[in-house]
Write an enzyme that holds these catalytic residues in place. Structure first.
Site, PDB file in Angstrom:
ATOM      1  N   CYS A   1       5.871   6.679   3.485  1.00 45.96           N
ATOM      2  CA  CYS A   1       4.615   5.750   3.477  1.00 45.96           C
ATOM      3  C   CYS A   1       4.094   6.444   2.157  1.00 45.96           C
ATOM      4  O   CYS A   1       3.153   5.629   1.551  1.00 45.96           O
ATOM      5  CB  CYS A   1       3.840   6.105   4.569  1.00 45.96           C
TER       6      CYS A   1
ATOM      7  N   HIS B   1       3.331  -4.635   4.252  1.00 49.49           N
ATOM      8  CA  HIS B   1       3.371  -5.256   5.400  1.00 49.49           C
ATOM      9  C   HIS B   1       2.714  -6.515   5.482  1.00 49.49           C
ATOM     10  O   HIS B   1       1.844  -7.024   4.673  1.00 49.49           O
ATOM     11  CB  HIS B   1       2.480  -4.262   6.440  1.00 49.49           C
TER      12      HIS B   1
ATOM     13  N   HIS C   1       0.747  -1.148   0.009  1.00 50.54           N
ATOM     14  CA  HIS C   1       0.042  -0.048  -0.159  1.00 50.54           C
ATOM     15  C   HIS C   1       0.864   1.210  -0.115  1.00 50.54           C
ATOM     16  O   HIS C   1       2.065   1.316   0.029  1.00 50.54           O
ATOM     17  CB  HIS C   1      -0.905  -0.034   1.207  1.00 50.54           C
TER      18      HIS C   1
ATOM     19  N   GLU D   1      -0.473  -3.602  11.917  1.00 48.38           N
ATOM     20  CA  GLU D   1       0.451  -3.168  10.536  1.00 48.38           C
ATOM     21  C   GLU D   1       1.664  -3.730  10.986  1.00 48.38           C
ATOM     22  O   GLU D   1       2.438  -4.079  10.022  1.00 48.38           O
ATOM     23  CB  GLU D   1       0.074  -1.918  10.288  1.00 48.38           C
TER      24      GLU D   1
ATOM     25  N   ASP E   1      -5.092 -10.650   0.575  1.00 50.49           N
ATOM     26  CA  ASP E   1      -3.701 -11.148   0.748  1.00 50.49           C
ATOM     27  C   ASP E   1      -2.994 -11.015  -0.698  1.00 50.49           C
ATOM     28  O   ASP E   1      -3.460 -11.603  -1.844  1.00 50.49           O
ATOM     29  CB  ASP E   1      -4.172 -12.633   1.207  1.00 50.49           C
ATOM     30  N   HIS E   2      -1.619 -10.850  -0.429  1.00 52.75           N
ATOM     31  CA  HIS E   2      -0.849 -10.627  -1.882  1.00 52.75           C
ATOM     32  C   HIS E   2      -1.384  -9.694  -2.836  1.00 52.75           C
ATOM     33  O   HIS E   2      -1.168  -9.879  -4.028  1.00 52.75           O
ATOM     34  CB  HIS E   2      -0.570 -12.071  -2.409  1.00 52.75           C
TER      35      HIS E   2
ATOM     36  N   HIS F   1       4.755   0.280  -0.446  1.00 52.50           N
ATOM     37  CA  HIS F   1       5.787  -0.518   0.190  1.00 52.50           C
ATOM     38  C   HIS F   1       4.780  -1.733   0.687  1.00 52.50           C
ATOM     39  O   HIS F   1       3.652  -1.621   0.324  1.00 52.50           O
ATOM     40  CB  HIS F   1       5.923   0.359   1.582  1.00 52.50           C
TER      41      HIS F   1
END
Lengths: 136, 137
Positions: free
Chosen positions: A33, A41, A14, A125, A79-80, A39
């Protein structure tokens, strides 16, 4: 009252970026950010329901069924993925974890059986940053 | 008998990446790498443990000054990779698939020249709490 929590996880990219602001303003407010190439998480998602145990099963709600709901309604969508580009319930919203936890509540709450009360969604996060939403 | 000691420094960085072989078709990348090949990237909180082994200096008691080690890791690794897209933002992965294995090797190669030859170095990298790699094995 007994509280049952099911923990799932998803790995996603994100960025924090307000398209109405200049690049300089985005960088001054969001720092690293705001990186235009995103980037990422490993997010941890804790969904807590509340109630009293059923006398026949001992369950508030079957935790395996809760896991299936969380995966179908949230994890499989996130996810992913790239949260800014790929997620319908975040479209046109700032991709902060505050907005993400609100969106996750709205996805999960209607999918639960009527006898199950959703108490809290907690989204972690990083080890230093997490949010909670209690549906208020 | 001299005592060899291993010291560990833990750092972290948050990064986006995707896994793909550019010479393969999309279908082949999806078959081999699964969701890790999705085109819009995904991400991880990488946890890095740098292990340096050696004999404590008789004057200081240190194998290595941990503050200096932390500064080195911040400068060479975290500033390169933190809040970046490994595929798009880094020279190291411009044409190298950023698997955890390759990232660990790259991290080793970035740190090794800055440490004295008498010290051994090993990298442990957690991509998720359940998957981690070590280099050298």
């Amino acid at each position: 009252m007994v509280y049952l929590t099911r923990i799932e996880h998803f790995n996603a990219a994100h960025r924090l970026f307000n398209p109405n602001w200049t690049l300089d303003k985005n960088e001054s407010v969001f720092g690293k950010c705001a990186n235009k190439n995103w980037h990422g998480h490993n997010f941890e998602l804790a969904v807590t329901i509340k109630g009293m145990p059923d006398p026949d099963t001992g369950f508030i709600f079957d935790a395996k069924k809760l896991s299936v709901i969380i995966r179908d309604r949230v994890v499989d969508k996130l996810d992913h993925r790239n949260l800014n580009l790929d997620v319908d319930f975040l479209r046109d919203k700032m991709c902060s974890i505050e907005n993400l936890v609100l969106g996750i509540w709205k996805e999960i709450a209607p999918a639960l059986p009527a006898f199950v009360k959703l108490h809290c969604i907690k989204l972690i996060e990083t080890p230093h940053i997490n949010v909670e939403y209690y549906g208020e | 008998m001299a005592n060899k000691v291993a010291v560990h420094r833990k750092e972290h960085f948050n990064a986006a990446h995707r896994l793909a072989n550019p010479t393969w078709t999309d279908a082949e990348n999806a078959r081999v790498f699964g969701k890790c090949a999705l085109p819009h990237y995904h991400g991880h909180n990488y946890e890095l443990i740098v292990k340096v082994s050696g004999f404590p200096d008789p004057a200081t008691g240190y194998v290595i000054d941990m503050k200096l080690l932390s500064d080195l890791i911040q400068r060479e690794i975290v500033e390169r990779f933190d809040h970046r897209n490994l595929n798009l933002d880094t020279l190291e992965f411009a044409s190298l698939n950023p698997t955890a294995e390759n990232i660990a090797i790259v991290i080793f190669d970035l740190l090794r020249p800055h440490l004295e030859n008498k010290l051994d170095l090993q990298i442990r990298l957690y991509e998720t709490p359940r998957n981690f790699v070590e280099y050298p094995a």
